[in-house]
Structure formats: C-alpha cells, structure tokens
Design a protein around this motif. Structure first.
Motif, PDB file in Angstrom:
ATOM      1  N   GLU A 203       0.849  -1.189   0.000  1.00 39.07           N
ATOM      2  CA  GLU A 203       0.000   0.000   0.000  1.00 39.07           C
ATOM      3  C   GLU A 203       0.884   1.238   0.000  1.00 39.07           C
ATOM      4  O   GLU A 203       1.860   1.319   0.750  1.00 39.07           O
ATOM      5  CB  GLU A 203      -0.861  -0.040   1.261  1.00 39.07           C
ATOM      6  CG  GLU A 203      -1.754   1.142   1.468  1.00 39.07           C
ATOM      7  CD  GLU A 203      -2.362   1.088   2.866  1.00 39.07           C
ATOM      8  OE1 GLU A 203      -3.520   0.662   2.987  1.00 39.07           O
ATOM      9  OE2 GLU A 203      -1.673   1.456   3.839  1.00 39.07           O
ATOM     10  N   PHE A 204       0.572   2.168  -0.867  1.00 36.81           N
ATOM     11  CA  PHE A 204       1.287   3.439  -0.931  1.00 36.81           C
ATOM     12  C   PHE A 204       0.331   4.537  -0.470  1.00 36.81           C
ATOM     13  O   PHE A 204      -0.752   4.687  -1.037  1.00 36.81           O
ATOM     14  CB  PHE A 204       1.732   3.748  -2.366  1.00 36.81           C
ATOM     15  CG  PHE A 204       2.805   2.837  -2.875  1.00 36.81           C
ATOM     16  CD1 PHE A 204       2.513   1.540  -3.250  1.00 36.81           C
ATOM     17  CD2 PHE A 204       4.117   3.268  -2.972  1.00 36.81           C
ATOM     18  CE1 PHE A 204       3.497   0.690  -3.723  1.00 36.81           C
ATOM     19  CE2 PHE A 204       5.106   2.433  -3.442  1.00 36.81           C
ATOM     20  CZ  PHE A 204       4.799   1.136  -3.818  1.00 36.81           C
ATOM     21  N   THR A 205       0.761   5.295   0.509  1.00 39.25           N
ATOM     22  CA  THR A 205      -0.053   6.408   0.979  1.00 39.25           C
ATOM     23  C   THR A 205       0.714   7.687   0.721  1.00 39.25           C
ATOM     24  O   THR A 205       1.858   7.834   1.144  1.00 39.25           O
ATOM     25  CB  THR A 205      -0.327   6.271   2.490  1.00 39.25           C
ATOM     26  OG1 THR A 205      -0.539   4.903   2.784  1.00 39.25           O
ATOM     27  CG2 THR A 205      -1.555   7.056   2.869  1.00 39.25           C
ATOM     28  N   GLN A 206       0.092   8.571  -0.018  1.00 38.13           N
ATOM     29  CA  GLN A 206       0.790   9.795  -0.429  1.00 38.13           C
ATOM     30  C   GLN A 206      -0.061  10.984  -0.017  1.00 38.13           C
ATOM     31  O   GLN A 206      -1.222  11.096  -0.404  1.00 38.13           O
ATOM     32  CB  GLN A 206       0.991   9.798  -1.945  1.00 38.13           C
ATOM     33  CG  GLN A 206       1.565  11.085  -2.504  1.00 38.13           C
ATOM     34  CD  GLN A 206       3.080  11.024  -2.580  1.00 38.13           C
ATOM     35  OE1 GLN A 206       3.622  10.150  -3.226  1.00 38.13           O
ATOM     36  NE2 GLN A 206       3.746  11.949  -1.890  1.00 38.13           N
ATOM     37  N   ASP A 207       0.553  11.860   0.766  1.00 37.91           N
ATOM     38  CA  ASP A 207      -0.128  13.110   1.070  1.00 37.91           C
ATOM     39  C   ASP A 207      -0.114  13.958  -0.193  1.00 37.91           C
ATOM     40  O   ASP A 207       0.944  14.209  -0.770  1.00 37.91           O
ATOM     41  CB  ASP A 207       0.617  13.822   2.212  1.00 37.91           C
ATOM     42  CG  ASP A 207      -0.174  15.024   2.692  1.00 37.91           C
ATOM     43  OD1 ASP A 207      -1.035  15.493   1.921  1.00 37.91           O
ATOM     44  OD2 ASP A 207       0.072  15.459   3.819  1.00 37.91           O
TER      45      ASP A 207
END
Lengths: 657, 233
Positions: A203-207
């Motif tokens: 999972e990639f979480t990018q602000d």
C-alpha cells in the motif's frame, strides 16, 4: 617489435601465437554465451513475472466468482430469505455471519444494503448508514450492468478487500448483497503456490500536498520479514509508475519485480499494488552450471591445442635442430653423415640443400687437398683464391701426355710391389717436373700422366712451359736411367705428346664425384701424338699448333700425318732443345733430315734414300733400326717400287689408334 | 436504463392524449357512471402493453360503494404463476392451487401481504385461501423455482382492470368527477410521475387514456433450462 616477439624457441612463438588467436575467440564466445544467457534469464524472469501477474489476476477472478457463487446461492436459501423477510437487522446479521461460516473462509465479510443504498447490515461494522464513495460507485456500476453484478477492490479497515455485489431476489431484487475476502497473506500464499514466485501486496499512501516520499506499507507478503523491509524501502524510492520488470535487491540476491495495480493510480493518496517477484539467483544456478561446463571445455580445448602445438613444434624443430647440428659439424669440417631427407616440405628442401652444399664443400675440400697434391702450393692457393668457373667452358689448353715406354716388359721381370714402387718413383718425378713448370696433373692413367697447361688457369707461355716440361722430363728420365742402369735395371724411356687446342673444361662426373678435366679432340690428338713416339722412335712429338705457340726452341719436322679419327693432316715435330743449347752435330743432323724430307715429298726416292742411308750410317749400330731414319728408309723402299696416285700428298695415315 | 436502477428515473416525455370528452358548460349532470377507455403501449417498441393495471383511486368515502370482494385463484402451471398478474379488490381472498406434478413453495415478503405456503403438491391446499385486505402489489415467489414470479395487485376498490393483449381495457361504472388514475406494470419504473394522473370523468362521454409506458427490462431471474427433466412439467 623485435624485442617483444623475440622468442627463445620456435615452440614458444607458436604457443604465444596460438594463445593469442585462441584466447580472444574463446573469450568472445564466453562473453557472447554469457550475454545470451543473461538475456535468456531476463526473458525467463519476465515471462515468469508476466505469467505470475496473470495468474494473480486469474486467481483473484476465481475467488471473485467463488464469492459471487456463495453470495448468490446462500442468500437464496429459504432460511436467509425468511431472516431477511423479518426485516430485523440483528437476525439478518446473524444470518449473514452464518453464511460466512458456511463459506469456509472463502468469504470474509458481508454487507447488505437496500436497493437505494441504505445499509441494512455490515458484518465488519464499518459504521456508515448509507453507501458512499467506492461502495456507492460499485452499487451504481452493478445497477448499470445487465446482470446486476459488480466487483471492486475496496479497503476495509485498512485491508484491501476483493468485493463483489449481487442483488437479492425476493423474488424481485430487494437488496444488494456485498461479499468480500481480504487480499492478505493467505491469498498471497495461494497465488505463490501456483506461480512459484513471491507475492506481496503493498500500500502506498501519499499526502497530496507533500512532495515527500510516499508511506509504504506491506499489507501481505510471502517474503521473509527482512525482505519485506528491503522491498518496502526500495519501493518507496522506485514508486509505482514502472510497468516493466525492475530489479530489486533483497537479502538473497536480486529479484525481478513486476507491479500490478490493484487499487488507485500513481499519484493517488492511496494506491495498492500487487508485487510479483522472482529471484534471479534460482535461474542463475543453471547458468552457473553451464558456465562451469563451458570453462572445463575451454581448459580441454586449450590443453589439446597446447599439446598439438608442442607436437607440431617438435615435428618442425627436431629436423631443424638436426640440420643445425649438421651445419655445425660442417662448420667444424665434418662433411659426412648426410641428414636423412624424410619430408617434401620446406624443411625437407632445406635438408636436401644442406646435403648438396655439404657434398659440394666436401668436394671442394677434396679438390683443395688434391690440388695441394697435384700442383704446387702456390698454384693451389692461386687456383683457390680466384673464382673458378667450374661449369663447362671452352678454352685453349696445351695438353701433355707422358707415358713410360716399355713398362709392360719391365713388369715381367719384377715383383708387383717393386713395379709399383718404381712406377711411383717415376711418376712422382714427372709430376714434380710438371708442377715446377706450372702444369696441372689432370689424371694418371696406368703408366701415363696427363697434364694441363692453361687450365683451370691460363698464364702466359703455357705452350712454352709444356715444351720446357717435356725437355725437363727427358733429362730427368736420363738421370733416373743412369742410376737404374748402375743398379743393373733396365733403362726406361718416356714418350711425350703435346698439342695445343680448344677444349671443353669443367667438372665432369656424377653429383657425388666430380672431376675437373678437359675433353675434346685436342686431348685425343695429344694422346695420339704420345702414341706416335713409339712409331717414330723419338722421345717427343709436338703438334704444329704447339710449336707456333712455343718459340725459342729448336724443332725438327717429323712428318705430316693423318691420325685415326681425324681428317685433317697434322704436321708433327720433335723438339730438340732450347735455342742455343742444341749442339752443332744435332743441328746438322736435323738439317740433313729436313733435306731428306724434302726429297721424300718431291718423290725423289733416290736422293731421299741416299740422304736417309747417310743419316743411318751416322747412328750407332744397335739404334739404326729403332730410329726415325729406319722408319723412313723402310717407307721409301716400299714407295719407290709402287705406282703412286697422282694426288699423293706425302701424308702418312695411321689407321690404328 | 437498468432494471436495477434505484434512483428516480429521468423524466421521459410521453404523449398523453387525454382525449376526454369536452365538458359541456351548463349541462347538469345526471348521477350516472362514467366510462374510461384505456389504451397502453410500450414506449420503446410501440407494441400494445398487456398485463398493465389501471386503477381509479376513489376517495375513501366512495370506496365501499364501489368494492365488490370475491374469491380469486392464481394457479401454478408449468412452473409459472397463471395468471401472471391478478387484480383483486381489497378484501378478496385468493387460492393458490398447484397444477404441476411437483411441489411448489409459494411465498411473499411484500408489505401488502406476507405469507407462505410451504411445499405442497397437486390437489393440496385447494380450499386454502389467503385474504388480501391491504391494497398494494404482492410479489409472489416460489422457493423451489427462483424464476417463478407472479403479482397480485390488490386494488382499493373494484375500479381496477388489467389490459388485454391489445393493451386495452375499459373501466365502467366510475363515478363522475376528477380522480387520480394510476397505471402500474411490473416493469414500469416505480415513481414515474406520469403513472399517476388526475383525470376528469363525466357520464356523458367516455374518457380515453392513451399512454406509452416506459419499461425497464425484465428483472426476473432466468428460468433454468433443463430439457432432461421435461417429464416433470
């Protein structure tokens, strides 16, 4: 250049050149094979990963279908229909849990919503009362489809779920049944069983506002914990934009890595990807085995080549070393032991040439020795110091034959050793006289000697030297005879024939045995003249050609003869001595003989006979018959009683040799 | 355009030719019944629309006078409800005989009438009647055969009719006046505004309602084809 390639031996040179040729070829092959193998490995990994990704999708599809089957079948169950018919959420959620248990884990969550999207029950208790966002979108998509079925990946409490939706018929559609299973370790392990590659769900979480690297979280993975951390760190750098195979180094080597998007797009605040990975090392094991085999093969090739080269070098150098030894022996003066010529190649030709050269050198050495024996040292050196054309050449030479008269009868009274001793003594004396007058002994034939004046070297006064030699031999014989007579032995007389003319001079004989000699009619004529001394009972006979070449001597003409094998008549003379040294008595006798010859030729037999008888009378008692005057007396006596042909030319013909 | 759409559909213009007879001003109407002639068609194919129900909604005080209850029957033949749509006035009773040689399990979870006739065969439950005393549409299902779908339209009064194969129906005995007229069809999109209209009916001239109805696709489950079991039909 020369210092670089100056090898001590031919073998080293061959070896270096072989290796210089062989090694780049082998290296090239190795590099090529290696490159092809690497490319092949890359291809293999690529297809593994592509296949893995496809199987991942396929497995997900199958799970999805299973989920639809479960939700479709179980929600039409009468019990569930009754439970749903009650409209009591607690009853319905229990019935839903019951279905999940019956699915044996194939379904993990269930959500039921009205056709309008009001949540009736949610086994995960996510807390929303109305479908929103992705759930709403999924519902709308299903409503828009022909069969009312839809699916999507939706995160449920942080875990990506494969969600399906199907209507509940009662008997018309009355509700949406959502079912789901988590894309977690169990799913990853299932896929890995099929594709023999590692599977991770990341999972990639990018602000959206921050430019910092995305938060990366490994949700599920078949990798070890340590490798998961490595993967996490590297994917954080690499991002999710790559669609091809990328290499990611984990603790046990590089892995071919392929990303398959599950949820969201690159740049979205949340993105979930499936990561399919295959170790290069596993494939490289085969490659390394192949490389090892290849290297062993190379060693074998090089070893065989080296042995072949050494053998080849030996086959070349051994004859060369033999030749070198032979040449060193020749250098030291040993001309024997010819090298056996076994091959037809260049070395064989060289060996043949060296053998010929050695034979030539040996012959030359022999000539030098012989020359030393036959001619005076000065003459030998003179001969050797000049370039002598040993090929055939025409030159004017004065040939002298000296023969011991009456040798045969001499032998009858003597033992063989004594004969040889006597003969050698005479021949030695004669030879010494010849050399002293710059003559060259050509050969000894039995009791005769053949000497050359003017070959191989001509010098002024060759003919005079020959005449002088004849006179010297005669005086030497006289003194030898005086000594022999004192010892009670028989006197020995020598007969000498001299002629000057054109001869062919050169080396005659076979390849192995050459003689420098002269041949031609002049040589024959000399020998004939020598033979005629017995007929005319004179010590020497000189041809007119020689007489003209050798002035300063007193000659008397003997006759005009036609010898065997020659048409032209030859005028022959006897040399009496040097001018001024001949006694008056001899000169007077010679004048009388000349007068007699004039009468003879004018066919005035009476006057000729008168003169001859006068000359005979002056001879000692025993010598009258064996003198030239006796010969003429007999000839005149025979001629005057015969009718002579009108063209009688006074030439006496000798038919026999 | 999907049958599963749950939101209100977009407005579909349709021609409603309310060719009602001209009101004759000043005419004193005698107390007589008016007549409504209905002709419906499928908006998409323009084909006559059968099995649609047209009901004149009377005010509560007039309903009793125009309601005649009766006994009805919905048969099950060849694993289908026959008739597919049955119109009954409120308070009527319906029997559900089984004419097939296999068992059926009839149920309804519709709010107008929740009931269940657990597995029964041919000749059973002959005398069993269900009382339909709440107006509304009752969807009938069979728990054995998911594709079986039938409707009992429970009308408020007897002023409700089903269109025939030509899509026509004539409703007589309607008290003159202005009434709400409702059109229903299993596949008609529920809540579409044109499905309920106010019509002025008088006794002099028959009113006419011509209407094209937009239908959703058939939303029933497909019948399982099973030729090997032909003998059970």
């Amino acid at each position: 250049m020369s210092s670089l390639f100056a090898f001590r031996s031919f073998r080293t040179r061959l070896l270096v050149f072989l290796l210089a040729l062989l090694l780049p070829v082998l290296l090239g092959i190795y590099v090529f094979v290696n490159r092809e193998n690497n490319a092949y490995t890359d291809d293999t990994i690529d297809s593994y990963l592509q296949l893995g990704a496809d199987v991942f999708d396929f497995t997900r599809e199958e799970h999805k279908n299973t989920l639809l089957t479960i939700t479709s079948t179980m929600t039409r169950d009468w019990g569930f229909r009754n439970a749903f018919g009650t409209g009591d959420p607690f009853t319905i959620i229990d019935a839903a849990d019951n279905i999940l248990m019956r699915s044996l884990g194939a379904a993990d969550m269930m959500l039921i919503a009205s056709m309008e999207g009001e949540v009736i029950i949610d086994t995960r208790m996510q807390g929303f009362e109305k479908l929103e966002g992705e759930w709403r979108a999924l519902m709308d998509a299903a409503a828009a489809s022909s069969d009312g079925i839809g699916d999507a990946i939706i995160t449920v409490q942080g875990i990506p779920y494969q969600i399906t939706v199907i209507p509940l018929f009662l008997p018309t559609p009355v509700a949406w049944i959502f079912g789901g299973f988590p894309l977690e370790n169990r799913f990853a392990a299932t896929v890995k069983q099929s594709i023999v590659s590692d599977v991770s769900i990341v999972e990639f979480t990018q602000d959206a506002l921050a430019q910092a690297l995305p938060e990366v979280h490994v949700i599920a993975s078949t990798l070890s914990e340590a490798n998961q951390q490595l993967l996490r760190a590297q994917l954080q750098q690499a991002g999710t934009t790559s669609t091809g195979t990328q290499r990611i180094a984990l603790s046990d080597g590089e892995y071919g890595t392929l990303l398959r998007p599950l949820y969201g797009q690159p740049g979205d605040s949340l993105q979930i990807v499936a990561v399919i990975q295959k170790s290069y090392n596993e494939n490289m094991e085969n490659l390394e085995a192949f490389q090892s085999v290849l290297l062993q093969f190379y060693l074998a090739v090089i070893a065989i080549s080296l042995i072949a080269v050494i053998l080849l070098a030996r086959s070349v150098t051994r004859p060369i070393l033999n030749l070198a030894r032979r040449v060193r022996r020749i250098e030291a003066g040993d001309y024997g032991q010819a090298v056996a010529v076994t091959s037809q190649d260049e070395i064989g030709q060289l060996a043949g040439s060296i053998n010929t050269m050695a034979a030539g050198l040996a012959e030359k050495e022999k000539v030098r020795d012989l020359l030393g024996k036959v001619v005076s040292h000065e003459i030998a050196e003179e001969l050797l110091s000049k370039t002598i054309a040993l090929g055939g050449e025409e030159r004017v030479v004065t040939v002298l034959f000296a023969d011991i008269k009456g040798f045969t009868s001499l032998c009858e009274n003597l033992a063989p050793e004594a004969v040889l001793t006597l003969l050698n003594r005479y021949l030695s004396e004669i030879t010494e006289v010849i050399e002293r007058h710059h003559g060259v002994v050509d050969k000894y034939t039995g009791d005769s000697v053949m000497a050359l004046f003017g070959a191989p070297l001509s010098r002024p006064g060759d003919a005079s030297n020959a005449i002088a030699t004849a006179l010297a031999i005669q005086s030497t014989m006289a003194s030898l005879n005086a000594a022999n007579l004192a010892q009670g032995m028989l006197a020995i007389e020598a007969g000498i024939g001299i002629h000057t003319g054109l001869v062919v001079a050169g080396n005659l004989g076979s390849k192995n045995r050459l003689n420098y000699t002269v041949i031609g009619d002049s040589v024959n004529l000399s020998a004939r003249l020598e033979g005629l001394t017995r007929r005319y009972h004179v010590p020497n006979i000189v041809s007119e050609a020689t007489r003209l070449e050798a002035p300063g001597f007193v000659y008397r003409e003997l006759d005009l003869v036609r010898v065997a094998g020659k048409k032209e008549p030859v005028r022959i003379f006897e040399v009496l001595g040097r001018e001024g040294e001949v006694s008056a008595q001899v000169l007077q006798e010679a004048a009388a003989f000349a007068q007699m010859l004039a009468y003879y030729r004018a066919q005035d037999w009476q006057a000729a006979m008168r003169e001859v008888e006068a000359l005979l009378a002056a001879q000692p008692e025993g010598a009258r018959e064996h003198s030239v005057y006796g010969v003429y007396a007999a000839r005149i006596a025979a001629l005057r009683d015969e009718p002579l042909p009108p063209d009688w030319d006074a030439v006496h013909t000798f038919d026999k040799k | 355009m999907s049958l599963f759409r749950s939101r209100p559909a977009r407005f579909i213009p349709l021609f409603v030719c309310l060719a009602a007879s001209a009101l004759l001003p000043g005419t004193v109407a005698t107390v007589r019944a008016a007549e409504l002639r209905i002709a419906l068609q499928d908006a998409e194919s323009a084909a006559p629309l059968a099995d649609a129900v047209v009901e004149v909604l009377l005010p509560a005080e007039l309903q009793a006078a125009h309601t005649t209850t009766g006994e009805f029957s919905v048969d099950q033949i060849d694993k289908e409800f026959v008739a597919n749509v049955t119109v009954v006035p409120r308070g009527s009773s319906v029997r559900f005989p089984n004419s097939d040689d296999i068992l059926h399990h009839v149920y309804s979870f519709s709010p107008a009438k929740v009931f269940e006739l657990p597995l029964y065969g041919n000749g059973q439950n002959i005398e069993y009647q269900q009382l339909f005393d709440v107006a509304g549409v009752v969807e009938l299902g069979c728990n054995i055969h998911d594709w079986m779908l039938g409707y009992v339209y429970v009308a408020q009064t007897s002023l409700a009719l089903k269109t025939d194969a030509q899509g026509q129906a004539t409703l007589s005995g309607v008290p003159p006046g202005t009434h709400e007229v409702r059109v229903w069809h299993p596949r008609a999109r529920s809540g579409a505004p044109e499905l309920q209209q106010r019509l002025v009916l008088d006794d002099a001239t028959p009113a006419s309602l011509r209407m094209a109805v937009t239908l959703d696709r058939d939303n029933r489950l497909r019948r399982a084809p099973n030729p090997t079991r032909e003998r059970y039909r």
